[in-house]
Scaffold this motif. Structure first.
Motif, PDB file in Angstrom:
ATOM      1  N   ASP A  18       0.852  -1.190   0.000  1.00  0.00           N
ATOM      2  CA  ASP A  18       0.000   0.000   0.000  1.00  0.00           C
ATOM      3  C   ASP A  18       0.889   1.241   0.000  1.00  0.00           C
ATOM      4  OD1 ASP A  18      -2.188  -1.661   0.160  1.00  0.00           O
ATOM      5  OD2 ASP A  18      -2.308  -1.544   2.349  1.00  0.00           O
ATOM      6  N   LYS A  19       0.703   2.109  -0.971  1.00  0.00           N
ATOM      7  CA  LYS A  19       1.582   3.271  -1.124  1.00  0.00           C
ATOM      8  C   LYS A  19       1.482   4.256   0.042  1.00  0.00           C
ATOM      9  CE  LYS A  19       1.766   3.036  -6.151  1.00  0.00           C
ATOM     10  NZ  LYS A  19       1.485   3.721  -7.440  1.00  0.00           N
ATOM     11  N   ASP A  20       0.351   4.268   0.724  1.00  0.00           N
ATOM     12  CA  ASP A  20       0.176   5.232   1.825  1.00  0.00           C
ATOM     13  C   ASP A  20       0.545   4.638   3.184  1.00  0.00           C
ATOM     14  OD1 ASP A  20      -1.906   3.446   1.906  1.00  0.00           O
ATOM     15  OD2 ASP A  20      -3.444   4.940   2.388  1.00  0.00           O
ATOM     16  N   LYS A  21       1.115   3.432   3.194  1.00  0.00           N
ATOM     17  CA  LYS A  21       1.475   2.784   4.451  1.00  0.00           C
ATOM     18  C   LYS A  21       2.994   2.695   4.560  1.00  0.00           C
ATOM     19  CE  LYS A  21      -0.236  -0.979   7.306  1.00  0.00           C
ATOM     20  NZ  LYS A  21      -1.104  -2.167   7.350  1.00  0.00           N
ATOM     21  N   PRO A  22       3.607   3.455   5.456  1.00  0.00           N
ATOM     22  CA  PRO A  22       5.071   3.448   5.536  1.00  0.00           C
ATOM     23  C   PRO A  22       5.624   2.144   6.114  1.00  0.00           C
ATOM     24  CG  PRO A  22       4.161   4.720   7.338  1.00  0.00           C
ATOM     25  CD  PRO A  22       2.995   4.353   6.439  1.00  0.00           C
ATOM     26  N   VAL A  23       6.849   1.853   5.759  1.00  0.00           N
ATOM     27  CA  VAL A  23       7.563   0.708   6.342  1.00  0.00           C
ATOM     28  C   VAL A  23       8.205   1.200   7.633  1.00  0.00           C
ATOM     29  CG1 VAL A  23       9.443  -0.928   6.031  1.00  0.00           C
ATOM     30  CG2 VAL A  23       7.955  -0.361   4.099  1.00  0.00           C
ATOM     31  N   THR A  24       7.799   0.631   8.752  1.00  0.00           N
ATOM     32  CA  THR A  24       8.236   1.107  10.063  1.00  0.00           C
ATOM     33  C   THR A  24       9.041   0.088  10.867  1.00  0.00           C
ATOM     34  OG1 THR A  24       6.119   0.356  10.985  1.00  0.00           O
ATOM     35  CG2 THR A  24       6.258   2.668  10.263  1.00  0.00           C
ATOM     36  N   HIS A  25       9.020  -1.169  10.438  1.00  0.00           N
ATOM     37  CA  HIS A  25       9.651  -2.234  11.217  1.00  0.00           C
ATOM     38  C   HIS A  25      10.453  -3.187  10.339  1.00  0.00           C
ATOM     39  CE1 HIS A  25       6.664  -0.775  14.067  1.00  0.00           C
ATOM     40  NE2 HIS A  25       7.342  -1.384  15.024  1.00  0.00           N
ATOM     41  N   LEU A  26      11.318  -3.925  11.001  1.00  0.00           N
ATOM     42  CA  LEU A  26      12.130  -4.933  10.341  1.00  0.00           C
ATOM     43  C   LEU A  26      12.124  -6.172  11.225  1.00  0.00           C
ATOM     44  CD1 LEU A  26      15.518  -4.208   8.643  1.00  0.00           C
ATOM     45  CD2 LEU A  26      15.250  -6.220  10.091  1.00  0.00           C
ATOM     46  N   MET A  27      11.990  -7.345  10.618  1.00  0.00           N
ATOM     47  CA  MET A  27      11.948  -8.590  11.388  1.00  0.00           C
ATOM     48  C   MET A  27      13.058  -9.531  10.933  1.00  0.00           C
ATOM     49  SD  MET A  27       8.802 -11.308  11.933  1.00  0.00           S
ATOM     50  CE  MET A  27       7.933 -10.282  13.131  1.00  0.00           C
ATOM     51  N   ILE A  28      13.754 -10.126  11.932  1.00  0.00           N
ATOM     52  CA  ILE A  28      14.837 -11.070  11.688  1.00  0.00           C
ATOM     53  C   ILE A  28      14.325 -12.496  11.900  1.00  0.00           C
ATOM     54  CG2 ILE A  28      17.186 -11.741  12.301  1.00  0.00           C
ATOM     55  CD1 ILE A  28      16.982  -8.867  11.318  1.00  0.00           C
ATOM     56  N   HIS A  29      14.708 -13.392  10.969  1.00  0.00           N
ATOM     57  CA  HIS A  29      14.316 -14.794  11.011  1.00  0.00           C
ATOM     58  C   HIS A  29      15.546 -15.682  10.804  1.00  0.00           C
ATOM     59  CE1 HIS A  29      10.014 -13.718   9.933  1.00  0.00           C
ATOM     60  NE2 HIS A  29      10.629 -12.713   9.330  1.00  0.00           N
ATOM     61  N   PHE A  30      15.400 -16.981  11.046  1.00  0.00           N
ATOM     62  CA  PHE A  30      16.368 -17.952  10.521  1.00  0.00           C
ATOM     63  C   PHE A  30      15.642 -18.985   9.693  1.00  0.00           C
ATOM     64  CE2 PHE A  30      16.302 -20.219  14.928  1.00  0.00           C
ATOM     65  CZ  PHE A  30      15.382 -21.187  14.538  1.00  0.00           C
ATOM     66  N   CYS A  31      16.380 -19.621   8.776  1.00  0.00           N
ATOM     67  CA  CYS A  31      15.780 -20.667   7.946  1.00  0.00           C
ATOM     68  C   CYS A  31      16.851 -21.652   7.511  1.00  0.00           C
ATOM     69  CB  CYS A  31      15.079 -20.070   6.720  1.00  0.00           C
ATOM     70  SG  CYS A  31      16.209 -19.310   5.538  1.00  0.00           S
ATOM     71  N   SER A  32      16.396 -22.841   7.155  1.00  0.00           N
ATOM     72  CA  SER A  32      17.270 -23.888   6.628  1.00  0.00           C
ATOM     73  C   SER A  32      16.367 -24.999   6.104  1.00  0.00           C
ATOM     74  CB  SER A  32      18.181 -24.454   7.729  1.00  0.00           C
ATOM     75  OG  SER A  32      17.417 -25.247   8.643  1.00  0.00           O
ATOM     76  N   VAL A  33      17.002 -26.016   5.543  1.00  0.00           N
ATOM     77  CA  VAL A  33      16.260 -27.241   5.189  1.00  0.00           C
ATOM     78  C   VAL A  33      16.881 -28.404   5.964  1.00  0.00           C
ATOM     79  CG1 VAL A  33      15.306 -26.559   2.958  1.00  0.00           C
ATOM     80  CG2 VAL A  33      17.665 -27.401   3.062  1.00  0.00           C
ATOM     81  N   CYS A  34      17.173 -28.156   7.253  1.00  0.00           N
ATOM     82  CA  CYS A  34      17.868 -29.151   8.060  1.00  0.00           C
ATOM     83  C   CYS A  34      17.036 -30.400   8.322  1.00  0.00           C
ATOM     84  CB  CYS A  34      18.349 -28.548   9.376  1.00  0.00           C
ATOM     85  SG  CYS A  34      17.022 -27.999  10.467  1.00  0.00           S
ATOM     86  N   ILE A  35      15.726 -30.291   8.218  1.00  0.00           N
ATOM     87  CA  ILE A  35      14.882 -31.476   8.414  1.00  0.00           C
ATOM     88  C   ILE A  35      15.083 -32.436   7.254  1.00  0.00           C
ATOM     89  CG2 ILE A  35      12.518 -32.317   8.690  1.00  0.00           C
ATOM     90  CD1 ILE A  35      11.857 -29.459   9.748  1.00  0.00           C
TER      91      ILE A  35
END
Length: 200
Positions: free
Chosen positions: A31-48
């Motif tokens: 949405d053009k009128d919605k600013p980006v205010t946050h950042l989220m950190i994750h981890f990932c793998s295909v270890c299973i």
């Protein structure tokens, strides 16, 4: 061959960016009128599926596309940054949850955020929701946790993102882990992630 470009040099060097776009079904227009205010950190793998080769880029991206999920960026063990979704689009990375402080963004985090995945694996306890102790024991110790190269690239990537989205402040109210937003379902980036290494 995938196109490669570099961000501007910093005191720590340059972050290499490789374009690795996911299918459009894994994101939507922002949405053009919605600013980006946050950042989220994750981890990932295909270890299973691949405990002895948990950081297979193509396999990780296939999982994202099979489940229709995504993040904007993925940082490899060597510090290479892969852009999976353009910042002009909403990546499906947070799901249901809410921040433990205002604005809670309950079940609506994606539309206000940038998602960054790091190729990484948590502690046995943190991975227990995915695999048993026997399976976890097959993962090489060097594949658990995060690398110095990842921290360096993440720090530079955050600084670069903040140039485009200045409402993302360099604090723990604006840069959060998935485990803080959805503690009953998620454990990433987990206790092995050292926030101090990115200045938080």
């Amino acid at each position: 061959m995938l196109p490669v470009f570099f961000h501007a040099a910093t005191a720590c060097g340059q972050v290499k960016i490789v374009q690795r776009p996911l299918a459009d079904k894994c994101s939507r227009a922002r949405d053009k009128d919605k600013p980006v205010t946050h950042l989220m950190i994750h981890f990932c793998s295909v270890c299973i599926e691949q405990p002895q080769n948990p950081y297979d880029l193509n396999a990780i991206c296939k999982v994202f596309e099979d489940y229709g999920v995504s993040a904007h960026y993925l940082i490899g063990r060597d510090g290479t940054v892969y852009q999976l979704v353009d910042e002009s689009r909403v990546a499906y990375h947070a799901g249901k949850g809410k921040l433990p402080f205002p604005p809670y963004l309950e079940n609506s985090f994606n539309g206000s955020s940038i998602g960054i995945e790091l190729m990484g694996i948590g502690t046995q306890k943190e991975m227990a929701v995915f695999m048993d102790a026997e399976a976890y024991a097959r993962i090489a110790k060097s594949d658990i946790g995060f690398t110095e190269e990842q921290y360096a690239s993440l720090k530079q990537l955050i600084a670069d993102i903040q140039k485009r989205h200045p409402e993302i402040k360099m604090d723990r109210q604006h840069i959060v882990g998935h485990d803080e937003y959805a503690p009953t379902r998620k454990t990433d980036p987990g206790s092995l992630f050292d926030w101090k290494k990115i200045g938080l």
